[in-house]
Enzyme design. Structure first.
Site, mmCIF file in Angstrom:
data_model
loop_
_atom_site.group_PDB
_atom_site.id
_atom_site.type_symbol
_atom_site.label_atom_id
_atom_site.label_comp_id
_atom_site.label_asym_id
_atom_site.label_seq_id
_atom_site.Cartn_x
_atom_site.Cartn_y
_atom_site.Cartn_z
ATOM 1 N N GLU A 103 0.957 5.585 1.120
ATOM 2 C CA GLU A 103 0.482 6.576 1.893
ATOM 3 C C GLU A 103 0.670 8.109 1.386
ATOM 4 O O GLU A 103 1.627 8.158 0.646
ATOM 5 C CB GLU A 103 1.050 6.651 3.339
ATOM 6 C CG GLU A 103 0.491 7.749 4.165
ATOM 7 C CD GLU A 103 0.888 7.385 5.688
ATOM 8 O OE1 GLU A 103 0.816 6.244 6.134
ATOM 9 O OE2 GLU A 103 1.467 8.298 6.435
ATOM 10 N N SER B 115 0.932 -1.114 -0.028
ATOM 11 C CA SER B 115 -0.052 -0.015 0.044
ATOM 12 C C SER B 115 0.770 1.259 0.097
ATOM 13 O O SER B 115 2.146 1.317 0.241
ATOM 14 C CB SER B 115 -0.921 0.020 1.225
ATOM 15 O OG SER B 115 -0.124 -0.219 2.421
ATOM 16 N N HIS C 242 4.016 -0.901 3.502
ATOM 17 C CA HIS C 242 3.357 0.202 3.274
ATOM 18 C C HIS C 242 4.231 1.425 3.019
ATOM 19 O O HIS C 242 5.385 1.676 4.026
ATOM 20 C CB HIS C 242 2.559 0.569 4.647
ATOM 21 C CG HIS C 242 1.754 1.644 4.502
ATOM 22 N ND1 HIS C 242 0.547 1.801 4.023
ATOM 23 C CD2 HIS C 242 1.961 2.922 5.082
ATOM 24 C CE1 HIS C 242 0.042 3.120 4.089
ATOM 25 N NE2 HIS C 242 0.673 3.704 4.965
ATOM 26 N N ASP D 54 -1.358 13.480 17.586
ATOM 27 C CA ASP D 54 -0.670 14.410 18.334
ATOM 28 C C ASP D 54 -1.353 16.024 18.503
ATOM 29 O O ASP D 54 -1.387 16.364 17.032
ATOM 30 C CB ASP D 54 0.784 14.540 18.194
ATOM 31 C CG ASP D 54 1.419 12.977 18.252
ATOM 32 O OD1 ASP D 54 1.351 12.615 19.246
ATOM 33 O OD2 ASP D 54 2.159 12.821 17.206
ATOM 34 N N PHE E 294 13.429 13.814 10.881
ATOM 35 C CA PHE E 294 12.298 12.921 11.375
ATOM 36 C C PHE E 294 12.569 11.838 12.515
ATOM 37 O O PHE E 294 11.784 11.374 13.401
ATOM 38 C CB PHE E 294 11.702 12.158 10.275
ATOM 39 C CG PHE E 294 10.781 12.872 9.045
ATOM 40 C CD1 PHE E 294 10.128 13.881 9.377
ATOM 41 C CD2 PHE E 294 11.057 12.291 7.770
ATOM 42 C CE1 PHE E 294 9.278 14.723 8.578
ATOM 43 C CE2 PHE E 294 10.156 13.086 6.849
ATOM 44 C CZ PHE E 294 9.498 14.166 6.985
HETATM 45 P P1 FAD Z 1 -1.423 5.110 20.716
HETATM 46 O O1 FAD Z 1 -1.631 3.792 20.402
HETATM 47 O O2 FAD Z 1 -2.787 5.549 21.634
HETATM 48 O O3 FAD Z 1 -0.121 5.261 21.839
HETATM 49 C C1 FAD Z 1 0.265 6.538 22.096
HETATM 50 C C2 FAD Z 1 1.088 6.810 23.314
HETATM 51 O O4 FAD Z 1 0.459 6.364 24.495
HETATM 52 C C3 FAD Z 1 2.197 5.332 23.333
HETATM 53 O O5 FAD Z 1 3.394 5.900 23.945
HETATM 54 C C4 FAD Z 1 1.705 4.392 24.153
HETATM 55 O O6 FAD Z 1 2.564 3.618 24.696
HETATM 56 C C5 FAD Z 1 0.763 5.175 25.291
HETATM 57 N N1 FAD Z 1 -0.463 4.635 25.575
HETATM 58 C C6 FAD Z 1 -1.402 3.965 24.791
HETATM 59 N N2 FAD Z 1 -2.342 3.444 25.622
HETATM 60 C C7 FAD Z 1 -2.106 4.044 26.975
HETATM 61 C C8 FAD Z 1 -2.705 3.938 28.221
HETATM 62 N N3 FAD Z 1 -3.979 3.323 28.421
HETATM 63 N N4 FAD Z 1 -2.101 4.423 29.404
HETATM 64 C C9 FAD Z 1 -0.755 5.132 29.176
HETATM 65 N N5 FAD Z 1 -0.279 5.125 28.023
HETATM 66 C C10 FAD Z 1 -0.805 4.537 27.008
HETATM 67 N N6 FAD Z 1 -0.644 11.066 13.172
HETATM 68 C C11 FAD Z 1 -1.672 11.973 12.593
HETATM 69 O O7 FAD Z 1 -1.641 12.856 13.252
HETATM 70 N N7 FAD Z 1 -2.257 11.710 11.642
HETATM 71 C C12 FAD Z 1 -2.004 10.696 10.945
HETATM 72 O O8 FAD Z 1 -2.623 10.221 9.631
HETATM 73 C C13 FAD Z 1 -1.158 9.895 11.206
HETATM 74 N N8 FAD Z 1 -0.876 8.650 10.569
HETATM 75 C C14 FAD Z 1 0.287 7.478 11.066
HETATM 76 C C15 FAD Z 1 0.015 6.410 10.720
HETATM 77 C C16 FAD Z 1 1.133 5.469 10.882
HETATM 78 C C17 FAD Z 1 1.044 3.927 10.245
HETATM 79 C C18 FAD Z 1 1.999 5.857 12.214
HETATM 80 C C19 FAD Z 1 2.810 4.620 12.676
HETATM 81 C C20 FAD Z 1 1.817 6.714 12.793
HETATM 82 C C21 FAD Z 1 0.861 7.919 12.426
HETATM 83 N N9 FAD Z 1 0.516 9.136 13.073
HETATM 84 C C22 FAD Z 1 -0.426 9.857 12.558
HETATM 85 C C23 FAD Z 1 1.421 9.529 14.100
HETATM 86 C C24 FAD Z 1 0.576 9.108 15.321
HETATM 87 O O9 FAD Z 1 -0.574 9.812 15.362
HETATM 88 C C25 FAD Z 1 1.542 9.616 16.652
HETATM 89 O O10 FAD Z 1 2.638 8.817 16.635
HETATM 90 C C26 FAD Z 1 0.805 9.550 17.817
HETATM 91 O O11 FAD Z 1 1.882 9.982 18.906
HETATM 92 C C27 FAD Z 1 0.321 8.267 18.459
HETATM 93 O O12 FAD Z 1 -0.646 7.504 18.107
HETATM 94 P P2 FAD Z 1 -1.090 5.973 18.238
HETATM 95 O O13 FAD Z 1 -2.426 5.920 17.445
HETATM 96 O O14 FAD Z 1 0.005 5.189 17.855
HETATM 97 O O15 FAD Z 1 -1.301 6.259 19.844
#
Ligand code: FAD
Length: 290
Positions: A12, A10, A261, A103, A211
Site C-alpha cells: 500500500e 500486496s 498486505h 473518517d 498510530f
Molecule cells: P465501516 O465498515 O463502515 O465501519 C465503521 C464503524 O461503523 C465500525 O465501528 C462499525 O462497527 C460501525 N458500523 C458499521 N455498520 C454499522 C451500522 N449499520 N450501524 C452501526 N454501526 C455500524 N481511510 C481512508 O480515509 N482512506 C483510505 O484509503 C483508507 N484505507 C484503509 C485501508 C485498510 C486496509 C484499513 C483497515 C483502513 C483504511 N482506512 C482508510 C481507515 C478507515 O476508513 C477507517 O478505519 C474508518 O473509520 C472505517 O472505515 P470502514 O470501511 O472500516 O467502516
C-alpha cells in the site's frame, strides 16, 4: 505444501503531496515492483481530500503496467462523484478496489453525506458495476475504535462482506491471536472470504505508538519496552522491528493466513527486507520450501 501461489501479497502507498514526494515514490515503486506483488493499493483521503492525488498515482502505476487497487472512501462523497470515479477506473481497466467508509477530519462541517457505512458503498459498487471489480473491505482484528461492541463490529464486518466484498485487508496488529480469533469468529458467522493481515513495518517508535493509540491497537508490552529503551537509536529500532515483524508474518503464514498486505508508508527498505526474509514470491520460485 506450497500454498504461496494461492496467497496474495500486496503493498500500500499513500498519494504524495508534492512533486518531490511523487518522484521519490516512483523510485520506491520500482524497487518494490521487483518483488512482483499481486497489486499496489493507493489510499484515498476521506471526504475526497486526495481525490486528484490518488487518481494521479493510480494512473502512474497503471501506466507502469502494474495491477493497482485504488481505495475509495464514501463518507462525505456523493453518488455522482463515486459513480464518476468508478467509471474512470473501469475505463482504465482497473478491476480491484478497496471500499471504505473513511473518517471525516475532526471539525469538518456537514454530515456524512449519502453513505454512512462501508456496506452501503459495497452495495453501491455492485449495483453500479456488477461483478467488474474485486472488492476488498477493511477488517479490525482488535475491533474498530467506534464499534459499539465487539459483537456489533463482527456483525458489521459480515454485513459488508455479504453486501458483495470478495476479500478483506486488516488493520495492522502485533497480536496474532486477535487475528486468528477474528477469522474464526467471522467464519462461525458464515463468512469465509480471505482476510489478509495488514502488516506495518516498525521504523519509528513515537509515530507507531501514536498510530496504535489512535486506532486502539495493542502494542505488546515487551515490544513497547524494547522500542522505548532504544531511544534515538534508529538502527536498533529497525533491526528489532524487522525481527518482530518477520516473525509475526512467518507465524501468520504458517497458520494459514491467505497473504500479507504491507503498509509501506511509501518506503521500500523495510517491506523489501521482510519480504525477502520470508522468501515470498518471486523469491519463492527459487525456494520451493516456502
Ligand atoms: P465501516 O465498515 O463502515 O465501519 C465503521 C464503524 O461503523 C465500525 O465501528 C462499525 O462497527 C460501525 N458500523 C458499521 N455498520 C454499522 C451500522 N449499520 N450501524 C452501526 N454501526 C455500524 N481511510 C481512508 O480515509 N482512506 C483510505 O484509503 C483508507 N484505507 C484503509 C485501508 C485498510 C486496509 C484499513 C483497515 C483502513 C483504511 N482506512 C482508510 C481507515 C478507515 O476508513 C477507517 O478505519 C474508518 O473509520 C472505517 O472505515 P470502514 O470501511 O472500516 O467502516
Amino acid at each position: 505444501m506450497n500454498t504461496s501461489a494461492r496467497r496474495t501479497f500486496s503493498v500500500e502507498f499513500f498519494p504524495p503531496k508534492t512533486d518531490e514526494g511523487a518522484a521519490k515514490l516512483r523510485v520506491v515503486r520500482a524497487e518494490l515492483a521487483a518483488l512482483d506483488p499481486a497489486f499496489f493499493s493507493v489510499t484515498f483521503g476521506a471526504g475526497g481530500s486526495t481525490r486528484e492525488g490518488t487518481l494521479a498515482t493510480v494512473m502512474e502505476i497503471r501506466a507502469e503496467g502494474r495491477v493497482v487497487a485504488p481505495h475509495l472512501s464514501c463518507v462525505g462523497q456523493t453518488t455522482a462523484s463515486l459513480r464518476e470515479l468508478l467509471r474512470t477506473y473501469r475505463e482504465m481497466g482497473i478491476r480491484r478496489v478497496v471500499a471504505l467508509r473513511g473518517d471525516l477530519p475532526s471539525g469538518a462541517g456537514g454530515g456524512a453525506g449519502e453513505f454512512r457505512y462501508a456496506n452501503e458503498l459495497v452495495e453501491f459498487i455492485r449495483r453500479e458495476t456488477g461483478d467488474w471489480f474485486h472488492i476488498e473491505v477493511a477488517a479490525y482484528p482488535e475491533f474498530h475504535p467506534q464499534a459499539r461492541s465487539a459483537k456489533d463490529d463482527l456483525a458489521a464486518f459480515v454485513r459488508k462482506v455479504n453486501a458483495g466484498a470478495n476479500s478483506a485487508i486488516t488493520q495492522f496488529f502485533y497480536n496474532a491471536d486477535a487475528y486468528h480469533r477474528f477469522v474464526a469468529d467471522v467464519a462461525a458467522l458464515g463468512c469465509t472470504v480471505p482476510i489478509v493481515p495488514g502488516i506495518m513495518p516498525i521504523s519509528n517508535y513515537s509515530q507507531l505508538s501514536g498510530f496504535c493509540e489512535k486506532s486502539r491497537i495493542d502494542m505488546p508490552r515487551w515490544i513497547e519496552e524494547r522500542l522505548k529503551g532504544y531511544g534515538d537509536d534508529r538502527e536498533s529500532i529497525r533491526a528489532f522491528g524487522l525481527d518482530v515483524v518477520t516473525d509475526l508474518c512467518a507465524g501468520l503464514l504458517a497458520r494459514g493466513a491467505p497473504g500479507l498486505h504491507f503498509y509501506s508508508m511509501n518506503q521500500a527498505t523495510l517491506t523489501r527486507t521482510i519480504w525477502q526474509r520470508l522468501g515470498l514470491p518471486p523469491a519463492a520460485a527459487a525456494n520451493p520450501a516456502v
